[in-house]
Design an enzyme around this catalytic site. Structure first.
Site, PDB file in Angstrom:
ATOM      1  N   ASN A   7       9.262  -0.305  11.986  1.00  0.00           N
ATOM      2  CA  ASN A   7       9.854   0.604  11.384  1.00  0.00           C
ATOM      3  C   ASN A   7      11.037  -0.177  10.611  1.00  0.00           C
ATOM      4  O   ASN A   7      12.088  -0.548  11.124  1.00  0.00           O
ATOM      5  CB  ASN A   7      10.646   1.592  12.202  1.00  0.00           C
ATOM      6  CG  ASN A   7      11.394   2.500  11.584  1.00  0.00           C
ATOM      7  OD1 ASN A   7      11.656   2.340  10.377  1.00  0.00           O
ATOM      8  ND2 ASN A   7      11.731   3.427  12.396  1.00  0.00           N
ATOM      9  N   ARG A  93       5.882   2.832   9.944  1.00  0.00           N
ATOM     10  CA  ARG A  93       6.488   3.810   9.437  1.00  0.00           C
ATOM     11  C   ARG A  93       6.954   3.906   7.977  1.00  0.00           C
ATOM     12  O   ARG A  93       7.482   2.988   7.609  1.00  0.00           O
ATOM     13  CB  ARG A  93       7.908   4.098  10.168  1.00  0.00           C
ATOM     14  CG  ARG A  93       8.472   5.430   9.971  1.00  0.00           C
ATOM     15  CD  ARG A  93      10.044   5.487  10.153  1.00  0.00           C
ATOM     16  NE  ARG A  93      10.724   6.771   9.855  1.00  0.00           N
ATOM     17  CZ  ARG A  93      11.749   6.648   9.662  1.00  0.00           C
ATOM     18  NH1 ARG A  93      12.698   5.871   9.500  1.00  0.00           N
ATOM     19  NH2 ARG A  93      12.370   8.046   9.030  1.00  0.00           N
ATOM     20  N   HIS A 182      11.112  13.722   8.725  1.00  0.00           N
ATOM     21  CA  HIS A 182      10.860  13.692  10.062  1.00  0.00           C
ATOM     22  C   HIS A 182       9.609  14.316  10.623  1.00  0.00           C
ATOM     23  O   HIS A 182       9.642  14.821  11.820  1.00  0.00           O
ATOM     24  CB  HIS A 182      12.071  14.613  10.945  1.00  0.00           C
ATOM     25  CG  HIS A 182      13.513  14.155  10.840  1.00  0.00           C
ATOM     26  ND1 HIS A 182      14.498  15.073  10.626  1.00  0.00           N
ATOM     27  CD2 HIS A 182      14.007  13.068  10.766  1.00  0.00           C
ATOM     28  CE1 HIS A 182      15.537  14.403  10.478  1.00  0.00           C
ATOM     29  NE2 HIS A 182      15.361  13.155  10.576  1.00  0.00           N
ATOM     30  N   ARG A 243      25.729  14.416   5.973  1.00  0.00           N
ATOM     31  CA  ARG A 243      25.065  15.140   4.858  1.00  0.00           C
ATOM     32  C   ARG A 243      25.486  16.768   4.760  1.00  0.00           C
ATOM     33  O   ARG A 243      25.538  17.013   6.040  1.00  0.00           O
ATOM     34  CB  ARG A 243      23.444  15.093   4.860  1.00  0.00           C
ATOM     35  CG  ARG A 243      23.153  13.546   4.694  1.00  0.00           C
ATOM     36  CD  ARG A 243      21.506  13.516   4.450  1.00  0.00           C
ATOM     37  NE  ARG A 243      20.973  12.228   4.655  1.00  0.00           N
ATOM     38  CZ  ARG A 243      20.292  11.910   5.769  1.00  0.00           C
ATOM     39  NH1 ARG A 243      19.565  12.997   6.500  1.00  0.00           N
ATOM     40  NH2 ARG A 243      19.729  10.928   6.117  1.00  0.00           N
ATOM     41  N   GLU A 385       8.675   9.142  18.048  1.00  0.00           N
ATOM     42  CA  GLU A 385       7.817   8.602  16.709  1.00  0.00           C
ATOM     43  C   GLU A 385       7.009   7.307  16.931  1.00  0.00           C
ATOM     44  O   GLU A 385       5.778   7.524  16.301  1.00  0.00           O
ATOM     45  CB  GLU A 385       8.634   8.615  15.582  1.00  0.00           C
ATOM     46  CG  GLU A 385       9.612   9.964  15.246  1.00  0.00           C
ATOM     47  CD  GLU A 385      10.702   9.631  14.590  1.00  0.00           C
ATOM     48  OE1 GLU A 385      11.829   9.366  15.244  1.00  0.00           O
ATOM     49  OE2 GLU A 385      10.791   9.888  13.406  1.00  0.00           O
TER      50      GLU A 385
END
Ligand code: ADP
Length: 401
Positions: A7, A93, A182, A243, A385
């Site tokens: 990743n 990923r 996600h 955010r 993940e």
């Protein structure tokens, strides 16, 4: 089959080495990360068994970082493999798969070209993902590489849910639409939730709540994502660490005019200085906000806004799912913060959501958090993940054999 999961971020490479004997039968041989790539004083942290090894060295690019990782995996006291040839597959990923990829794929020249084309849609994320793929191809030219996309699970969202109400030609010209992110995490926790409930995923209506520094919810019906809160970029949706989430777009132009800001400056404010950090003025980390809340109004307000907006999404997704079988919490906040989970669920009893205060004290383990009488189950499922990427890679590479 030994599967290396990679990743790559702009200055980091995270990795996990799995020995896979099947989708459900696996062992994590080692995991770790290299950080500060391209910055003096790069650092590797490598965990194998119970042991942790760390080292400093300069890694000026992702290829050097990956060479360092492979050297660590195959030599000296940190060795878990005899040689690089024991790595039989690599799973990457990749953040953005655009509209082309609705599942994981074996990487070839065409796939790599499409991932490069998607870089426009994810300028911060796809370029380092591509560097990681190219570095692994150079270091292990004969080893199959698989791309697992953050967007892919949301490929099932219907057109009426992904098209924005702006002139349609911008969708045709620039592919402006909801993509969602996600996805690997939402897919993992949805599958686990069904297993834990002893039910078939294809008969369930779930809302999966990924709440980390980035936050996204997904409405999952019969195992498929039918809507999600992040949109064209990860900026849309719920309140996140830095955010803003949903916003009246007119605020952008108002700010530009009043503060004399450029588009880039407003983008920076909305991505890096908003959300939990922006409202509280204290920190982007909800742990700090929970600590500050008793004596600080804006921290209390931040927590109220997080819960209020989460409730609104749950209501919306309850409506489009036509009911709800389970609410599933995951990621940093979802797995740790009893307070935030409680404040989201409390007040939703009219939807059949009854949270149990005692069970809700659980942290970072698979657990039911609902009262026995609750028609809607509430679950906590730690996300994984990397395991999902290893499984997809294993499955695709097994089929080649
Ligand atoms: P990322 O999205 O960067 O992968 P994580 O999923 O690990 O991050 O989530 C990180 C966030 O989780 C932190 O910023 C913090 O807000 C939250 N978090 C982690 N532990 C706790 C805790 N014990 N209590 C409340 N919030 C927590």
């Amino acid at each position: 089959m030994n599967v290396l999961v990679v990743n790559c971020g702009s200055s980091t490479v995270k990795y996990q080495l799995f020995a896979m004997d099947g989708e459900e039968v696996y062992q994590v041989l080692a995991k770790g990360l290299v950080e500060r790539i391209g910055i003096p004083g790069s650092r590797l942290e490598h965990k194998f068994g119970e042991r942790v090894f760390s080292q400093e060295r300069d890694a000026s690019n992702h290829r050097i970082a990956l060479e360092w990782i492979i050297e660590t995996l195959t030599s000296g006291e940190t060795r878990v493999l005899h040689s690089i040839s024991q790595i039989e597959a690599v799973g990457h990923r990749v953040v953005h798969g655009g509209e082309k990829f609705t599942g994981s794929v074996l990487i070839d020249e065409t796939v790599l070209r499409v991932i490069r084309e998607c870089a426009d849609l994810a300028p911060l994320h796809n370029p380092p993902n591509i560097l990681g793929i190219e570095a692994c191809q150079a270091l292990m030219p004969r080893v199959p590489q698989v791309a697992v996309f953050d967007t892919a699970f949301h490929g099932t969202i219907p057109e009426y849910a992904y098209i924005y109400a702006i002139p349609y030609e911008y969708y045709e010209k620039y592919r402006i639409r909801r993509y969602g992110f996600h996805g690997t995490s939402h897919r993992y926790v949805a599958e686990r939730a069904a297993k834990i409930m002893g039910r078939d995923l294809r008969e369930l209506r779930l809302i999966t709540c990924h709440m980390g520094s980035g936050v996204s919810f997904a409405a999952v019906k019969e195992g498929k994502s039918i809507d999600t809160s992040m949109g064209f970029t990860p900026l849309e949706g719920l309140v996140m660490g830095t955010r803003c989430g949903d916003l009246d777009p007119a605020i952008v132009f108002f700010l530009m005019e009043k503060e004399g800001l450029s588009a880039e400056e407003v983008e920076e404010i909305l991505n890096k200085r908003s959300g939990v950090l922006g409202i509280s003025g204290v920190s982007s980390d909800t742990r700090d906000i929970e600590d500050a809340a008793p004596s600080h109004h804006r921290s209390r307000l931040t927590l109220e806004i997080i819960a209020y907006r989460a409730k609104k999404y749950i209501g919306a997704y309850y409506a489009i799912l036509g009911g709800l079988d389970a609410l599933v919490f995951t990621a940093g906040i979802g797995e740790n913060s009893s307070f935030i989970r409680y404040s989201i669920c409390k007040g939703l009893e009219h939807l059949g959501i009854y949270i149990d205060e005692e069970r809700n004290k659980a942290r970072r383990k698979e657990a039911f958090l609902n009262e026995d009488r609750s028609p809607v189950k509430i679950l906590m499922v730690p996300t994984n993940e990397e395991l999902m990427i290893a499984r997809d890679t294993w499955r695709i590479v097994e089929e080649l054999r």
